[in-house]
Design a protein around this motif. Structure first.
Motif, PDB file in Angstrom:
ATOM      1  N   MET A  87       0.478  -3.577   5.612  1.00  0.00           N
ATOM      2  CA  MET A  87      -0.778  -4.292   5.391  1.00  0.00           C
ATOM      3  C   MET A  87      -0.559  -5.610   4.655  1.00  0.00           C
ATOM      4  O   MET A  87      -1.416  -6.494   4.689  1.00  0.00           O
ATOM      5  CB  MET A  87      -1.758  -3.401   4.638  1.00  0.00           C
ATOM      6  CG  MET A  87      -2.243  -2.223   5.471  1.00  0.00           C
ATOM      7  SD  MET A  87      -3.367  -1.146   4.575  1.00  0.00           S
ATOM      8  CE  MET A  87      -4.784  -2.239   4.401  1.00  0.00           C
ATOM      9  N   PHE A 112       0.452  -5.898  11.987  1.00  0.00           N
ATOM     10  CA  PHE A 112      -0.718  -5.521  12.768  1.00  0.00           C
ATOM     11  C   PHE A 112      -1.216  -6.650  13.670  1.00  0.00           C
ATOM     12  O   PHE A 112      -2.136  -6.447  14.455  1.00  0.00           O
ATOM     13  CB  PHE A 112      -1.842  -5.051  11.844  1.00  0.00           C
ATOM     14  CG  PHE A 112      -1.615  -3.668  11.285  1.00  0.00           C
ATOM     15  CD1 PHE A 112      -1.708  -2.557  12.104  1.00  0.00           C
ATOM     16  CD2 PHE A 112      -1.299  -3.490   9.949  1.00  0.00           C
ATOM     17  CE1 PHE A 112      -1.498  -1.284  11.603  1.00  0.00           C
ATOM     18  CE2 PHE A 112      -1.085  -2.222   9.437  1.00  0.00           C
ATOM     19  CZ  PHE A 112      -1.181  -1.114  10.261  1.00  0.00           C
ATOM     20  N   SER A 113      -0.620  -7.822  13.560  1.00  0.00           N
ATOM     21  CA  SER A 113      -0.983  -8.910  14.470  1.00  0.00           C
ATOM     22  C   SER A 113      -0.460  -8.642  15.877  1.00  0.00           C
ATOM     23  O   SER A 113      -1.023  -9.128  16.861  1.00  0.00           O
ATOM     24  CB  SER A 113      -0.417 -10.241  13.963  1.00  0.00           C
ATOM     25  OG  SER A 113      -0.952 -10.577  12.707  1.00  0.00           O
ATOM     26  N   THR A 165      -7.286  -2.085  11.810  1.00  0.00           N
ATOM     27  CA  THR A 165      -7.419  -3.071  10.746  1.00  0.00           C
ATOM     28  C   THR A 165      -8.531  -4.055  11.084  1.00  0.00           C
ATOM     29  O   THR A 165      -8.896  -4.227  12.248  1.00  0.00           O
ATOM     30  CB  THR A 165      -6.105  -3.848  10.531  1.00  0.00           C
ATOM     31  OG1 THR A 165      -5.720  -4.478  11.760  1.00  0.00           O
ATOM     32  CG2 THR A 165      -4.996  -2.927  10.062  1.00  0.00           C
ATOM     33  N   ASN A 198      -6.123  -8.267   7.308  1.00  0.00           N
ATOM     34  CA  ASN A 198      -4.990  -7.339   7.353  1.00  0.00           C
ATOM     35  C   ASN A 198      -4.951  -6.379   6.168  1.00  0.00           C
ATOM     36  O   ASN A 198      -4.146  -5.448   6.149  1.00  0.00           O
ATOM     37  CB  ASN A 198      -3.670  -8.111   7.434  1.00  0.00           C
ATOM     38  CG  ASN A 198      -3.386  -8.925   6.182  1.00  0.00           C
ATOM     39  OD1 ASN A 198      -4.283  -9.554   5.619  1.00  0.00           O
ATOM     40  ND2 ASN A 198      -2.141  -8.935   5.745  1.00  0.00           N
ATOM     41  N   ARG A 199      -5.822  -6.576   5.178  1.00  0.00           N
ATOM     42  CA  ARG A 199      -5.864  -5.661   4.040  1.00  0.00           C
ATOM     43  C   ARG A 199      -7.066  -4.717   4.106  1.00  0.00           C
ATOM     44  O   ARG A 199      -7.308  -3.933   3.194  1.00  0.00           O
ATOM     45  CB  ARG A 199      -5.875  -6.442   2.725  1.00  0.00           C
ATOM     46  CG  ARG A 199      -4.662  -7.345   2.547  1.00  0.00           C
ATOM     47  CD  ARG A 199      -4.554  -7.867   1.132  1.00  0.00           C
ATOM     48  NE  ARG A 199      -4.138  -6.816   0.213  1.00  0.00           N
ATOM     49  CZ  ARG A 199      -2.869  -6.479  -0.008  1.00  0.00           C
ATOM     50  NH1 ARG A 199      -1.901  -7.100   0.643  1.00  0.00           N
ATOM     51  NH2 ARG A 199      -2.562  -5.532  -0.858  1.00  0.00           N
ATOM     52  N   THR A 257       2.592  -9.168   8.666  1.00  0.00           N
ATOM     53  CA  THR A 257       1.901  -9.556   9.902  1.00  0.00           C
ATOM     54  C   THR A 257       2.083  -8.512  11.011  1.00  0.00           C
ATOM     55  O   THR A 257       1.806  -8.793  12.177  1.00  0.00           O
ATOM     56  CB  THR A 257       2.426 -10.916  10.396  1.00  0.00           C
ATOM     57  OG1 THR A 257       3.850 -10.820  10.617  1.00  0.00           O
ATOM     58  CG2 THR A 257       2.150 -12.007   9.374  1.00  0.00           C
TER      59      THR A 257
END
Length: 230
Positions: free
Chosen positions: A103, A108-109, A187, A66-67, A106
């Protein structure tokens, strides 16, 4: 032998975190066999390698997905703009406060930029709500308190760890990014994206790909590659 192997990650991780000074992460964007010239509709496979003196190395599974970010921007051909100017213009988007906050969460999950996942995409959210200050506050409220039934039966959990100001920064980024027709964000350390189909009014242009990683020490490394599209 098995005991020695299982101890290796622990030993190397300890060595990196003791007495290490902060440094800019090394980021490498790899497009495999893709050359610098593509045609409309082509698929591009990419991978990103990251190495950081404190966080570790992606080849050992030590870098959080995620980073790791890939920003993609299409710029129609303009004679006055060379590849370097295009890359610098794209890099400016990477420093948005709302994106940095996302980022570290969560988000972008469940949410993608232009791609529908468990939750709605940024582009769907932007199309429904627009980019007004009222829309930013409304969306920020949903981010903070959670929501259910606005898009589907799936409940979005609350984010009590965020402040009102932080949730508004995230909302502002989502609505702005979702409305950008020629910019995409992805991502993770690897994936595939498709060059868009040729617009009726554009003959050629440049896709600028910028891979970046922001370390736990808030140091950012990045690597950009321009792709000519004809």
């Amino acid at each position: 032998m098995s005991e020695a192997i299982s101890m290796l990650p622990i030993t190397s991780g300890t060595a990196r975190n003791e007495g290490q000074e902060k440094s800019v992460p090394h980021v490498k964007l790899d497009l495999g066999q893709t050359n610098g010239n593509l045609t409309w509709g082509d698929f591009v496979r990419y991978s990103i390698e990251v190495s950081d003196s404190i966080d570790g190395d992606s080849k050992y599974g030590e870098i959080p997905n995620n980073r790791v970010l890939l920003e993609i921007e299409f710029l129609p051909a303009k004679k006055e703009n060379g590849p370097n100017e295009k890359i610098e213009a794209t890099k400016k988007e990477a420093d948005h406060d709302g994106l940095s906050l996302m980022m570290g969460s969560t988000c972008f999950s469940c949410h993608g930029d232009k791609k529908v996942m468990t939750g709605p995409s940024f582009s769907e959210i932007a199309e429904r709500y627009g980019k007004s200050p009222k829309s930013i506050k409304f969306l920020a409220g949903s981010i903070l308190a959670g929501s259910e039934g606005k898009w589907s039966d799936i409940k979005m959990p609350a984010n009590p760890g965020l402040t009102v100001e932080e949730s508004e920064k995230i909302a502002a980024f989502i609505l702005a990014q979702g409305s950008r027709k020629y910019q995409w964000i992805l991502t993770g350390l690897e994936g595939t994206f498709q060059i868009m189909e040729k617009p009726a009014h554009i003959s050629e242009g440049t896709y600028v790909l910028t891979a970046s990683y922001t370390s736990s020490a808030s140091m950012k490394g990045q690597n950009s590659i321009p792709l000519q599209i004809r």
